[in-house]
Design an enzyme around this catalytic site. Structure first.
Site, PDB file in Angstrom:
ATOM      1  N   ASP A 227      -2.405  17.158 -30.623  1.00  0.00           N
ATOM      2  CA  ASP A 227      -2.442  17.988 -31.829  1.00  0.00           C
ATOM      3  C   ASP A 227      -3.408  17.379 -32.840  1.00  0.00           C
ATOM      4  O   ASP A 227      -3.957  16.304 -32.615  1.00  0.00           O
ATOM      5  CB  ASP A 227      -1.039  18.095 -32.445  1.00  0.00           C
ATOM      6  CG  ASP A 227      -0.470  16.717 -32.787  1.00  0.00           C
ATOM      7  OD1 ASP A 227      -0.773  16.219 -33.889  1.00  0.00           O
ATOM      8  OD2 ASP A 227       0.237  16.128 -31.946  1.00  0.00           O
TER       9      ASP A 227
ATOM     10  N   ASP B 189      -2.427  16.492 -35.968  1.00  0.00           N
ATOM     11  CA  ASP B 189      -1.574  16.008 -37.042  1.00  0.00           C
ATOM     12  C   ASP B 189      -1.404  17.147 -38.055  1.00  0.00           C
ATOM     13  O   ASP B 189      -1.251  18.305 -37.649  1.00  0.00           O
ATOM     14  CB  ASP B 189      -2.137  14.725 -37.663  1.00  0.00           C
ATOM     15  CG  ASP B 189      -1.071  13.902 -38.375  1.00  0.00           C
ATOM     16  OD1 ASP B 189      -0.012  13.670 -37.769  1.00  0.00           O
ATOM     17  OD2 ASP B 189      -1.288  13.504 -39.525  1.00  0.00           O
TER      18      ASP B 189
END
Length: 290
Positions: free
Chosen positions: A209, A211
């Site tokens: 991802d 973050d």
């Protein structure tokens, strides 16, 4: 010395094609029980020890992982080289979910974990200026490329305590002011302890991802992370499968000194050392403590 490869990773990574003579082994040590039994076997003739960092079924939080017991158990088995495989978030647009990063630096923001095997009665200070082994890292990068994985060589991993993900303000600070490249919760104190145990250590951070800083991707979502993790697990197994051929069966002394990290690190005079603590260090530091 023969190479003995230890893998610390997550669910599914021990289901590696070609892993033979497998056995789950219980290892007892003076720092308590490791996260789980350790899967031992052989891959292309090389002995392999796989340790599920969070335990099978993911029972340990990043904070409750018994890092000292894990590293002690691997050293006690005879492991010489440790590859850490872990999920992470990215602070860089160009480091996308699904990519791998060969970490070579850390910023340690953890605060609730035992970070050293040593202590009162036997004091030691090892250098972690360069906390990973370039030889192992280069082998992981080559294996990743051969496995058709997008890999970034070099990067700074910010280790946070967790278990919550970053606030937006933290994410922006780590990215803009601190210059971190990825963020995770498990590589510290793991890397520091591996250095104290004189083990070569490399970190392969698998991006799941962005973050919380990325304006187009929103906050971190566990469902999204799990979906990306499943794809990364296939890539990680392929990477591990290629390592024995790259590392070779015969391991020479580490030219970067990882296997001699304690050579001048212990400060406590022999006559002042705590006998009980010294006994606990038999696997980790027996080479220098006798």
């Amino acid at each position: 010395m023969d190479s003995y490869l230890g893998i610390i990773g997550g669910s599914g990574l021990y289901e590696i094609d070609g892993l033979e003579k497998t056995e789950w082994v219980e290892v007892k040590g003076p720092f308590g029980a490791p996260s789980d039994a350790i899967l031992t076997g052989r891959l292309e003739g090389m002995p392999i020890a796989f340790l599920p960092r969070h335990g099978r079924g993911h029972v340990h939080t990043p904070t409750s992982v018994p890092y000292r017991a894990n590293i002690d158990a691997l050293k006690r088995l005879g492991v010489t080289d440790v590859i850490s495989l872990s999920a992470c978030g990215s602070f860089r647009e160009e480091i996308a979910p699904g990519d791998f990063v060969i970490v070579d630096q850390f910023i340690d923001r953890t605060f609730a974990r035992d970070k050293s095997f040593f202590g009162p009665g036997c004091v030691a200070h090892v250098s972690v200026a360069h906390p990973t082994c370039p030889r192992l890292g280069a082998a992981c990068a080559t294996a990743a490329r051969d496995a058709q994985v997008t890999v970034h060589e070099g990067g700074t991993y910010l280790a946070m305590e967790g278990p919550q993900f970053s606030t937006l303000a933290e994410s922006k600070m780590y990215r803009q002011s601190w210059g971190a490249d990825v963020i995770g919760m498990t590589n510290m104190p793991e890397a520091k302890l591996a250095r104290e145990a004189e083990l070569c250590y490399a970190s392969v951070a698998m991006v799941t991802d962005y973050d919380s800083w990325h304006p187009e991707h929103g906050e971190v979502d566990v469902t999204q992370i799990v979906a990306t993790l499943l794809g990364n697990a296939d890539k990680a197994r392929d990477l591990v499968r290629r390592l024995p051929a790259l590392l070779g069966a015969d391991r020479e002394p580490c030219r970067h000194g990882c296997d001699r990290a304690l050579e001048h690190a212990i400060l406590t005079a022999p006559e002042a050392r705590n006998a009980e603590l010294v006994a606990r260090l038999d696997a980790v530091a027996g080479r220098v403590l006798g």
